[in-house]
Write a protein that holds these residues in place. Structure first.
Motif, mmCIF file in Angstrom:
data_model
loop_
_atom_site.group_PDB
_atom_site.id
_atom_site.type_symbol
_atom_site.label_atom_id
_atom_site.label_comp_id
_atom_site.label_asym_id
_atom_site.label_seq_id
_atom_site.Cartn_x
_atom_site.Cartn_y
_atom_site.Cartn_z
ATOM 1 N N THR A 564 -2.040 0.536 -9.180
ATOM 2 C CA THR A 564 -2.961 -0.341 -8.468
ATOM 3 C C THR A 564 -2.609 -1.785 -8.780
ATOM 4 O OG1 THR A 564 -4.715 1.335 -8.592
ATOM 5 C CG2 THR A 564 -5.374 -0.929 -8.077
ATOM 6 N N THR A 570 -3.853 -9.228 -4.824
ATOM 7 C CA THR A 570 -4.223 -8.697 -3.509
ATOM 8 C C THR A 570 -5.268 -9.545 -2.804
ATOM 9 O OG1 THR A 570 -5.877 -7.247 -4.538
ATOM 10 C CG2 THR A 570 -3.656 -6.354 -4.228
ATOM 11 N N ILE A 575 -7.088 -8.539 0.527
ATOM 12 C CA ILE A 575 -7.122 -7.100 0.233
ATOM 13 C C ILE A 575 -7.881 -6.900 -1.072
ATOM 14 C CG2 ILE A 575 -5.759 -5.060 -0.346
ATOM 15 C CD1 ILE A 575 -3.556 -6.106 1.444
ATOM 16 N N ASN A 577 -8.392 -3.933 -2.664
ATOM 17 C CA ASN A 577 -7.745 -2.965 -3.557
ATOM 18 C C ASN A 577 -6.516 -2.405 -2.845
ATOM 19 O OD1 ASN A 577 -8.107 -1.265 -6.153
ATOM 20 N ND2 ASN A 577 -7.706 0.269 -4.572
ATOM 21 N N LEU A 578 -5.384 -2.288 -3.588
ATOM 22 C CA LEU A 578 -4.165 -1.719 -3.027
ATOM 23 C C LEU A 578 -3.499 -0.848 -4.091
ATOM 24 C CD1 LEU A 578 -1.591 -3.467 -0.755
ATOM 25 C CD2 LEU A 578 -0.845 -1.884 -2.536
ATOM 26 N N ARG A 579 -3.354 0.407 -3.746
ATOM 27 C CA ARG A 579 -2.761 1.373 -4.680
ATOM 28 C C ARG A 579 -1.647 2.132 -3.971
ATOM 29 N NH1 ARG A 579 -3.956 6.953 -5.646
ATOM 30 N NH2 ARG A 579 -3.355 7.639 -7.748
ATOM 31 N N VAL A 622 -0.134 4.984 0.407
ATOM 32 C CA VAL A 622 -0.728 3.700 0.061
ATOM 33 C C VAL A 622 -2.206 3.744 0.426
ATOM 34 C CG1 VAL A 622 -0.694 1.215 0.448
ATOM 35 C CG2 VAL A 622 1.453 2.503 0.493
ATOM 36 N N ASP A 623 -3.072 3.371 -0.516
ATOM 37 C CA ASP A 623 -4.504 3.229 -0.268
ATOM 38 C C ASP A 623 -4.837 1.736 -0.233
ATOM 39 O OD1 ASP A 623 -4.932 5.941 -0.223
ATOM 40 O OD2 ASP A 623 -5.349 6.064 -2.371
ATOM 41 N N VAL A 624 -5.435 1.306 0.860
ATOM 42 C CA VAL A 624 -5.775 -0.110 1.019
ATOM 43 C C VAL A 624 -7.254 -0.238 1.341
ATOM 44 C CG1 VAL A 624 -5.285 -2.255 2.268
ATOM 45 C CG2 VAL A 624 -3.449 -0.589 1.867
ATOM 46 N N THR A 625 -7.942 -1.111 0.600
ATOM 47 C CA THR A 625 -9.344 -1.421 0.854
ATOM 48 C C THR A 625 -9.480 -2.911 1.127
ATOM 49 O OG1 THR A 625 -10.043 0.348 -0.637
ATOM 50 C CG2 THR A 625 -11.694 -1.310 -0.053
ATOM 51 N N PHE A 626 -10.033 -3.236 2.291
ATOM 52 C CA PHE A 626 -10.198 -4.642 2.660
ATOM 53 C C PHE A 626 -11.608 -5.124 2.308
ATOM 54 C CE2 PHE A 626 -6.832 -3.065 5.420
ATOM 55 C CZ PHE A 626 -5.874 -4.049 5.278
#
Length: 626
Positions: A564, A570, A575, A577-579, A622-626
């Motif tokens: 992460t 990020t 962004i 969270n980006l994992r 890839v997990d992305v949370t905006f």
């Protein structure tokens, strides 16, 4: 050949709650489920030619000009009505639930087929002119049950629950339709007692659990108490020399007392939490009694003229245990929190027949005292070292019951025992290799050499998180299980040419495991064809301890590695969270099975090896949370 499938699904679920009093709520729920399936099959003949100018139509076997439809319908109704009363006072907590349940299920299947269609492009009965065949099956049952449950605890310290069900099923005769199944459980949180205060710095939770409960199984009967008449039986001869006649017959004699099978489980358990619940332990020991199993009730002479009726007359008992242990903690590593966790669980059980009508204790049937899964077979002393040793054995021991195929062999090895062949042990000393009378008291040269049921099922997990990196792994396996390669589809994968010499798939290292003059310590015997193919009197189809496979295994079921990115990076690009991560499934398997091409878990699940083995899967994401 063309095949189509159409499906229509209708599901409906409704529930409403009515508060009658402040602490009494009545709930009514209704579920409806319907499945409609239509299968269409179209077969066409085809033309072929074996010589120039001559065209023929192929119509052999299932290749025919026909159209077929199968209509299947399933409908299910489930109604639940129950009331719930809850009250609490002075540390006492009480909850009472009582109600009833009604189920109604019905499924039908209509199969229609007609031949001789006038068009190859139209799939319809309207263009068919040949004879039509119809068959139909209907399955239906109803159940009605009444239940009640009482839950009580005092300050979470003393916990008690009692419940009971009365169930009736249309699958049984009216006089034996109902069953009563009570249950009760109690728990004592010893760690909540005042006398336990000095130990609370170490022990956070200590709970003792006891329970006993019974469940009913109606699947043992499907209207088996009703005598049936079959009218579609055709004779093998005619009365007029033209058409075979049909006749009616009734089912075998039936038992009039078929009823529910009952499973009662007794359990004692212990839960412990230590060191601020960083270390947790859970253990259970249980005994499960299955009563009134449906099976053959009597031994009748062949002059009786029909199969023996079945009744609720067999019992079995299972004893088992389960343990789980986990540890989780966190500490500082290079000034950053390092959290990790480790957990493991293991369990085992043994099931024995405690009641069964088999007075002669025939091995091919169940018998009292039998351990489920036991495998009977012969002891193999090894492979003959010389032709002379094999000849001396053949002169003194009659082993045709397990080796007769060798004496019929027409290959280069000849029709006699030779060096490299399997040597079966004469355990009873009568100079004959046989299974005796096939009973526990007279098994001949057979003994219990393994068990096909799994023992010591286990799993463990581990993982950690540190500076944005996370790793988790899950392992699963069994500690003991025996499997003998069957003489069918599985035989080609394990036995290779020993089963079927013309087989087209042979492992590249197969012959390095076969006996030869230059390889006398090989695992497999002297090469001979068909000695592992389906049939009797064959040296490798005779179950023995030399080729019994130990299929215990440990499998890395899942491995996940992720990272992460720091939020300070990020958030600059909006962004949150980006994992990024990698996940692998079934990456590695460890097992002592004597084959690199047979999956031990698949071998245990399907003896004929007709299922796909576990596949390795690699996935990046890839997990992305905006």
């Amino acid at each position: 050949y063309r095949r189509q499938r159409q499906m229509c699904i209708r599901d409906s679920s409704n529930q409403f709650d009515i508060t009658i009093l402040k602490k009494l709520v009545v709930t009514a729920a209704y579920d409806y489920r319907q499945r409609d399936r239509l299968y269409k099959y179209r077969n066409n003949t085809f033309e072929y030619s074996r010589q120039q100018g001559v065209v023929e139509t192929f119509t052999s076997g299932s290749v025919e000009n026909s159209y077929r439809e199968i209509h299947q319908t399933y409908k299910g109704h489930n109604v639940n009505i129950y009331g719930t009363y809850e009250n609490s006072w002075g540390g006492h907590n009480l909850k009472i639930t009582a109600g009833g349940q009604y189920e109604d299920y019905r499924s039908t299947s209509l199969d229609a087929k007609q031949t001789d269609l006038s068009s190859d492009d139209i799939d319809s009965f309207t263009v068919a002119t040949g004879p039509i065949t119809l068959s139909q099956s209907i399955t239906a049952y109803r159940t009605l049950g009444f239940f009640g449950r009482v839950n009580y605890d005092y300050k979470g310290r003393y916990i008690f629950e009692a419940s009971a069900r009365g169930d009736g099923s249309s699958r049984f005769e009216s006089d034996h339709r109902w069953g009563f199944f009570p249950s009760a459980s109690a728990a004592w949180r010893i760690s909540e007692e005042s006398f336990f205060t000095p130990a609370r710095d170490i022990v956070d939770n200590l709970k003792l659990r006891l329970s006993v409960g019974s469940l009913g199984n109606q699947q043992v009967s499907n209207y088996a108490y009703i005598e049936q008449i079959s009218t579609d039986n055709q004779m093998n001869y005619t009365f007029d020399g033209q058409e075979k006649a049909f006749y009616a017959n009734v089912t075998d004699p039936l038992s009039s007392g078929l009823t529910w099978e009952t499973v009662t489980t007794y359990d004692v358990g212990l839960d412990i939490g230590l060191l601020n619940n960083r270390l947790n332990f859970t253990g259970d020991y249980y005994i499960r009694d299955t009563k009134d199993m449906l099976t053959t009730s009597l031994t009748l002479p062949s002059v009786f003229g029909a199969n023996t009726p079945k009744a609720n007359c067999a019992d079995l008992r299972t004893k088992g245990w389960e343990i789980s242990l986990s540890w989780q903690d966190e500490f500082q590593l290079a000034g950053k929190p390092f959290s990790y966790h480790v957990s493991a669980s293991v369990g085992d059980y043994i099931t024995k027949i405690t009641k069964y009508h088999n007075p002669d204790r025939v091995i091919s049937d169940r018998y009292e005292g039998q351990t489920l899964g036991e495998i009977w077979g012969y002891h193999v002393e090894g492979l003959f070292k010389t032709d002379r040793e094999a000849a001396e054995y053949q002169a003194s021991i009659d082993d045709k019951a397990v080796n007769n195929r060798v004496y019929q062999n027409k290959g280069p090895a000849g029709n006699r025992l030779r060096a490299g062949d399997v040597r079966f042990a004469d355990l009873d000393g009568n100079n004959i290799i046989s299974e005796g009378s096939g009973t526990v008291d007279d098994p001949g040269d057979k003994r219990i050499i393994g068990n096909s049921l799994p023992r010591y099922n286990y799993s463990f997990r581990l993982g950690f998180n540190w500076m944005g990196f996370d790793i988790s792994a899950f392992f699963q396996g069994i500690g003991r299980r025996d499997w003998y390669p069957a003489a069918n589809q599985a035989s080609f994968d394990f036995w290779g040419p020993y089963a079927f010499p013309p087989t087209s798939f042979i492992h590249k290292d197969f012959y390095s495991n076969c006996w030869s003059e230059d390889n006398r310590n090989a695992y497999f015997p002297r090469p001979r064809g068909y000695v592992a193919l389906s049939g009797t009197n064959r040296e490798l189809t005779a179950v023995n301890d030399r080729y019994m496979q130990n299929i215990r295994y440990c499998r890395l079921k899942n491995l996940t590695i992720g990272y992460t990115l720091p939020k300070k990076w990020t958030r600059k690009v909006l962004i949150e969270n980006l994992r990024v991560y990698f996940t692998g499934e079934n990456l590695a398997t460890w097992s002592p099975i004597h084959s690199d091409y047979i999956d031990p878990e698949m071998a245990a699940m399907n003896d004929e090896m007709r299922t796909y083995p576990w596949q390795k899967t690699y996935m990046f994401g890839v997990d992305v949370t905006f």
